[in-house]
Design an enzyme around this catalytic site. Structure first.
Site, short mmCIF file in Angstrom:
data_model
loop_
_atom_site.label_atom_id
_atom_site.label_comp_id
_atom_site.label_asym_id
_atom_site.label_seq_id
_atom_site.Cartn_x
_atom_site.Cartn_y
_atom_site.Cartn_z
N SER A 177 38.09 38.20 37.46
CA SER A 177 37.68 37.23 36.44
C SER A 177 38.90 36.45 35.96
CB SER A 177 36.98 37.96 35.29
OG SER A 177 36.37 37.05 34.41
N ASN A 178 38.83 35.84 34.79
CA ASN A 178 39.94 35.07 34.24
C ASN A 178 39.90 35.15 32.72
OD1 ASN A 178 38.38 32.70 33.14
ND2 ASN A 178 37.78 32.60 35.30
#
Ligand code: C5P
Length: 218
Positions: free
Chosen positions: A29-30
């Site tokens: 993810s981020n």
């Protein structure tokens, strides 16, 4: 009343990160917080729009008056976007979509192996480009996080993704980057551009929505 500038308009907004599973307990993810997309949703509702907020996994309350659709992966976000896109007056892609996902998601937790591990990734669909290609009548607005040559990169994304407008922010400035409470934008459309000075994401959202409203006026 400025509050009613978007009355009768339907607006869908994607927000937050996407999460791409590697196995039942791990993901890619981020650091997107979702704050900018949620601020846009809150302001659009306050201005009278009917808002659908398509959100990846974030820790934010649903803004008043918005219909929220929670998703996890990019593929789920694409499906949720395509389900509503053609009926929208405006679609704003504010999500930080993961560019890649695992080619194969392990059905059991992956066990520790040797000193190196390679994971094959495949490209995710481009949600906003797909929406722009399939929804001729919808005014489609993207975001571009850039660290250099902001106008050049933003204008090439505007064209490549088939957008009507793009809001660029300089993410090399940490006071306006991921998880910050402030933002500053330069907004580009085919025949013009407009800077929105650094301010709270709520204030920046209101100004961006006013620019969008000016462009969709018949
Ligand atoms: O190409 P880049 O990721 O910089 O483009 C950013 C814009 O494209 C944002 O509006 C983002 O929400 C959208 N995007 C998307 N689907 C992707 C990648 C980006 O909708 N897979």
């Amino acid at each position: 009343l400025p509050e009613q500038l978007l009355s009768g308009k339907k607006i869908a907004i994607t927000a937050g990160p996407t999460r791409e599973a590697l196995d039942p307990v791990r993901y890619i993810s981020n650091h997107s917080s979702g704050k900018m997309g949620f601020a846009l949703a809150a302001e659009a509702a306050r201005m009278g729009a009917e808002v659908t907020l398509i959100s990846g996994p974030v820790n934010l309350p649903t803004p008043a008056g918005c219909q929220r659709v929670d998703v996890t992966s990019a593929q789920q976000m694409l499906d949720a976007a395509l389900a509503v896109a053609t009926e929208q007056d405006v679609f704003i892609g504010c999500a930080a979509v993961a560019d890649y996902r695992a080619a194969n998601v392990a059905s059991q937790k992956m066990k520790k192996q040797g000193e190196q591990l390679s994971i094959e990734l495949v490209k995710n669909p481009d949600i906003i480009a797909t929406v722009a290609a399939q929804s001729e009548a919808t005014f489609v607005v993207g975001f571009a996080a850039e660290t250099q040559q902001v106008e050049q990169y933003a204008r090439s994304k505007l064209a490549a993704k088939g957008l009507d407008m793009i809001a660029a922010n300089d993410v090399s400035n940490s006071s306006i980057g991921f998880n910050a409470d402030d933002n500053a934008l330069t907004v580009f459309w085919p025949n013009g551009q407009q800077a929105i000075a650094q301010a709270s994401k709520q204030q920046v959202a209101a100004q961006l929505l006013q620019l969008i409203q000016q462009q969709i006026q018949p």
